[in-house]
Design a protein around this motif. Structure first.
Motif, mmCIF file in Angstrom:
data_model
loop_
_atom_site.group_PDB
_atom_site.id
_atom_site.type_symbol
_atom_site.label_atom_id
_atom_site.label_comp_id
_atom_site.label_asym_id
_atom_site.label_seq_id
_atom_site.Cartn_x
_atom_site.Cartn_y
_atom_site.Cartn_z
ATOM 1 N N LEU A 178 0.831 -1.203 0.000
ATOM 2 C CA LEU A 178 0.000 0.000 0.000
ATOM 3 C C LEU A 178 0.864 1.251 0.000
ATOM 4 C CD1 LEU A 178 -2.787 1.300 0.175
ATOM 5 C CD2 LEU A 178 -2.651 1.096 2.677
ATOM 6 N N ALA A 179 1.945 1.244 0.804
ATOM 7 C CA ALA A 179 2.846 2.399 0.841
ATOM 8 C C ALA A 179 3.519 2.595 -0.525
ATOM 9 C CB ALA A 179 3.893 2.213 1.935
ATOM 10 N N TRP A 180 3.878 1.480 -1.171
ATOM 11 C CA TRP A 180 4.522 1.579 -2.489
ATOM 12 C C TRP A 180 3.591 2.221 -3.499
ATOM 13 C CZ3 TRP A 180 3.701 -0.185 -7.447
ATOM 14 C CH2 TRP A 180 4.792 -0.111 -8.314
ATOM 15 N N TRP A 181 2.354 1.776 -3.525
ATOM 16 C CA TRP A 181 1.397 2.333 -4.472
ATOM 17 C C TRP A 181 1.075 3.790 -4.131
ATOM 18 C CZ3 TRP A 181 0.253 0.442 -9.023
ATOM 19 C CH2 TRP A 181 0.432 -0.916 -9.264
ATOM 20 N N SER A 182 1.034 4.134 -2.849
ATOM 21 C CA SER A 182 0.732 5.518 -2.480
ATOM 22 C C SER A 182 1.825 6.469 -2.934
ATOM 23 C CB SER A 182 0.527 5.627 -0.963
ATOM 24 O OG SER A 182 1.731 5.357 -0.264
ATOM 25 N N ARG A 183 3.070 5.989 -2.969
ATOM 26 C CA ARG A 183 4.163 6.858 -3.426
ATOM 27 C C ARG A 183 4.052 7.174 -4.911
ATOM 28 N NH1 ARG A 183 7.224 3.683 0.129
ATOM 29 N NH2 ARG A 183 8.089 2.443 -1.594
ATOM 30 N N LEU A 184 3.291 6.369 -5.636
ATOM 31 C CA LEU A 184 3.072 6.670 -7.054
ATOM 32 C C LEU A 184 2.297 7.970 -7.245
ATOM 33 C CD1 LEU A 184 2.247 3.186 -8.652
ATOM 34 C CD2 LEU A 184 4.392 4.473 -8.750
ATOM 35 N N LEU A 185 1.646 8.441 -6.175
ATOM 36 C CA LEU A 185 0.925 9.714 -6.270
ATOM 37 C C LEU A 185 1.874 10.869 -6.594
ATOM 38 C CD1 LEU A 185 -1.528 9.376 -3.243
ATOM 39 C CD2 LEU A 185 -2.077 9.168 -5.682
ATOM 40 N N PHE A 186 3.165 10.703 -6.268
ATOM 41 C CA PHE A 186 4.117 11.758 -6.597
ATOM 42 C C PHE A 186 4.394 11.823 -8.099
ATOM 43 C CE2 PHE A 186 5.524 10.995 -2.063
ATOM 44 C CZ PHE A 186 4.914 12.138 -1.592
ATOM 45 N N TRP A 187 3.929 10.829 -8.852
ATOM 46 C CA TRP A 187 3.960 10.935 -10.312
ATOM 47 C C TRP A 187 2.761 11.730 -10.830
ATOM 48 C CZ3 TRP A 187 7.744 10.250 -13.611
ATOM 49 C CH2 TRP A 187 8.808 9.415 -13.276
ATOM 50 N N ILE A 188 1.847 12.073 -9.940
ATOM 51 C CA ILE A 188 0.705 12.913 -10.311
ATOM 52 C C ILE A 188 0.969 14.354 -9.898
ATOM 53 C CG2 ILE A 188 -1.769 13.302 -9.981
ATOM 54 C CD1 ILE A 188 -2.067 10.307 -9.528
ATOM 55 N N VAL A 189 1.326 14.553 -8.629
ATOM 56 C CA VAL A 189 1.740 15.878 -8.154
ATOM 57 C C VAL A 189 3.085 15.685 -7.447
ATOM 58 C CG1 VAL A 189 1.187 17.880 -6.748
ATOM 59 C CG2 VAL A 189 -0.651 16.590 -7.840
ATOM 60 N N PRO A 190 4.181 16.097 -8.068
ATOM 61 C CA PRO A 190 5.515 15.811 -7.521
ATOM 62 C C PRO A 190 5.903 16.722 -6.369
ATOM 63 C CG PRO A 190 5.723 17.049 -9.559
ATOM 64 C CD PRO A 190 4.249 16.752 -9.386
ATOM 65 N N LEU A 191 5.227 16.542 -5.225
ATOM 66 C CA LEU A 191 5.611 17.275 -4.025
ATOM 67 C C LEU A 191 6.832 16.643 -3.371
ATOM 68 C CD1 LEU A 191 2.088 17.985 -2.503
ATOM 69 C CD2 LEU A 191 3.512 19.524 -3.873
ATOM 70 N N ALA A 192 7.174 15.450 -3.776
ATOM 71 C CA ALA A 192 8.419 14.777 -3.426
ATOM 72 C C ALA A 192 8.921 14.103 -4.697
ATOM 73 C CB ALA A 192 8.207 13.755 -2.311
ATOM 74 N N ASP A 193 10.155 13.616 -4.665
ATOM 75 C CA ASP A 193 10.706 12.989 -5.861
ATOM 76 C C ASP A 193 9.891 11.762 -6.235
ATOM 77 O OD1 ASP A 193 12.802 14.799 -6.162
ATOM 78 O OD2 ASP A 193 14.091 13.682 -4.786
ATOM 79 N N PRO A 194 9.407 11.682 -7.474
ATOM 80 C CA PRO A 194 8.653 10.497 -7.891
ATOM 81 C C PRO A 194 9.510 9.238 -7.763
ATOM 82 C CG PRO A 194 8.388 12.280 -9.476
ATOM 83 C CD PRO A 194 9.475 12.691 -8.534
ATOM 84 N N PRO A 195 8.940 8.131 -7.276
ATOM 85 C CA PRO A 195 9.729 6.913 -7.087
ATOM 86 C C PRO A 195 10.129 6.304 -8.422
ATOM 87 C CG PRO A 195 7.407 6.474 -6.708
ATOM 88 C CD PRO A 195 7.534 7.958 -6.880
ATOM 89 N N ALA A 196 11.268 5.624 -8.415
ATOM 90 C CA ALA A 196 11.767 4.974 -9.633
ATOM 91 C C ALA A 196 12.692 3.842 -9.220
ATOM 92 C CB ALA A 196 12.510 5.975 -10.516
ATOM 93 N N ASN A 197 12.949 2.943 -10.157
ATOM 94 C CA ASN A 197 13.909 1.874 -9.890
ATOM 95 C C ASN A 197 15.249 2.213 -10.516
ATOM 96 O OD1 ASN A 197 13.421 1.522 -12.609
ATOM 97 N ND2 ASN A 197 12.662 -0.566 -12.434
ATOM 98 N N ALA A 198 16.220 1.324 -10.308
ATOM 99 C CA ALA A 198 17.572 1.591 -10.801
ATOM 100 C C ALA A 198 17.596 1.675 -12.320
ATOM 101 C CB ALA A 198 18.525 0.505 -10.309
ATOM 102 N N TRP A 199 16.713 0.951 -12.985
ATOM 103 C CA TRP A 199 16.678 0.952 -14.454
ATOM 104 C C TRP A 199 16.403 2.342 -15.006
ATOM 105 C CZ3 TRP A 199 12.642 1.973 -17.900
ATOM 106 C CH2 TRP A 199 12.879 1.618 -19.234
ATOM 107 N N ALA A 200 15.576 3.131 -14.298
ATOM 108 C CA ALA A 200 15.188 4.464 -14.787
ATOM 109 C C ALA A 200 15.850 5.579 -14.006
ATOM 110 C CB ALA A 200 13.671 4.618 -14.726
ATOM 111 N N PHE A 201 16.883 5.250 -13.236
ATOM 112 C CA PHE A 201 17.483 6.259 -12.369
ATOM 113 C C PHE A 201 17.974 7.469 -13.157
ATOM 114 C CE2 PHE A 201 21.310 8.068 -10.407
ATOM 115 C CZ PHE A 201 20.779 8.491 -9.199
#
Length: 385
Positions: free
Chosen positions: A115-138
């Motif tokens: 649930l926490a992982w999916w909630s962090r995807l909200l920063f890809w909607i409004v980037p109030l924090a750095d949007p999460p990403a994996n090493a492949w897209a760093f």
């Protein structure tokens, strides 16, 4: 400091600062140069480029000037418009990048709260924090810190602008003071609040430059005597340079990794750029009116968000293109495939492809006619900086 400077926040705005919606070719040129410098830095990793031309400080100052101009209108509509112009291109970028990461197996780890992982995807909607990403897209998501910081400045500007107009130079000094105490590794913000600390550091690092944009818009910089500007700029750059050269990183004297050095060096550099403008009646006027230069500058300003978001993708793609070229004997013989300069050259056509393929979203966000290659239209355009 505020008592000795021959200026005030309530003085009339000089004609040079009161052009309404008219475009400023000098600011447009600075933005284009800043974007080219960003691409060049990420292509070669030359730390000295951050000192030669601190693009991020310049871009925040230009954005601050534009924001101050826009806030002559109701703040809610201004913030909504700025967010729309930024977020629509950002959402398209995010949809493609997140989709690619998911296809490459990105997801919550075994020991991670789903649930926490999916909630962090909200920063890809409004980037109030750095949007999460994996090493492949760093690499392609690394520059998004600027988008996040820009969003915060836009949200805060309806409060920052009236505060600045009441206490202009105290506000600038306030940001510099926070930059001093909020350095990475300091105990100013608890380690448990990493996101807060990151946001605060970046806002403090570039807040003075954003406020210089306000000062430019209000004519305060133009009214400041040249001797004062020279002195303040030299002092600021001296402090920034001293701190940078006494706190080198593994990559050298890179302002991007030394926030306090960045804050003072960029402040002095931007102050010089805004105060000592070239005379448009002389060589500068001929330069910016020369058709090839005007076309490039107009293109970069109309597609600033696109160039910034997609330039790292183009740099990564250039490596893949060159890897494929090694399989063609003729290319291997006649082209410098192992040269960083060649990769840099290949990246620019790929950036052009991004401009044509997705740049029109900036027109959609600005609610204007769609254009594939906007080199002539000088109407105000959505831009990140």
């Amino acid at each position: 400091m505020t008592a000795t400077m021959p200026m005030s926040a309530t003085s009339p705005v000089p004609p040079a600062a009161a052009h309404g919606r008219q475009r400023d070719p000098y600011l447009d040129l600075l933005r284009a140069v800043a974007l080219v410098r960003v691409v060049t830095y990420h292509a070669f990793g030359w730390a000295w480029l951050s000192l030669l031309f601190p693009s991020m400080g310049v871009m925040f100052a230009l954005a601050g000037s534009l924001m101050a101009r826009s806030l002559d209108r109701p703040a809610v509509s201004v913030v909504r418009g700025r967010m729309r112009r930024l977020l629509l291109p950002f959402w398209l970028f995010g949809a493609l990048v997140v989709g690619a990461m998911l296809l490459h197996g990105w997801g919550p780890g075994r020991e991670e709260d789903g649930l926490a992982w999916w909630s962090r995807l909200l920063f890809w909607i409004v980037p109030l924090a750095d949007p999460p990403a994996n090493a492949w897209a760093f690499q392609v998501t690394g520059p998004l810190w600027y988008v996040r910081t820009y969003v915060w400045f836009v949200l805060l500007s309806p409060v920052l602008l009236p505060t600045f107009r009441r206490l202009p130079w105290a506000s600038v000094l306030g940001f510099l003071g926070v930059a001093v105490v909020a350095q990475p590794g300091s105990s100013f913000v608890p380690e448990s609040l990493e996101t807060v600390a990151t946001n605060l550091t970046d806002l403090a690092t570039f807040g003075a430059c954003w406020l210089l944009g306000f000062a430019h818009r209000d004519g305060l910089v133009d009214r400041l005597p040249a001797a004062w500007v020279s002195t303040l700029a030299v002092v600021g750059m001296a402090i920034g340079g001293w701190f940078t050269f006494t706190h080198p990183t593994e990559d050298g004297y890179d302002l991007g990794e030394i926030p306090l050095g960045q804050a003072f060096w960029s402040l002095g550099f931007v102050l010089l750029l805004l105060r000592f403008r070239p005379d448009p009646r002389r060589w500068f006027g001929h330069l910016v009116s020369w058709r090839p230069v005007a076309a490039v500058v107009n293109l970069f300003n109309a597609r600033a968000v696109t160039v910034y978001l997609w330039h790292e993708v183009a740099l990564v793609a250039s490596v893949l293109v060159i890897d494929a070229m090694w399989d063609v004997p003729l290319f291997e013989e006649v082209l410098p495939l192992d040269s960083a300069w060649f990769s840099f050259a290949v990246a620019w056509p790929l950036i052009a492809v991004a401009i044509v393929a997705v740049g029109w979203v900036e027109d959609l966000a600005a609610r204007r006619r769609r254009r594939l290659w906007p080199t002539r239209d000088l109407t105000p355009s959505p831009r990140l900086g």
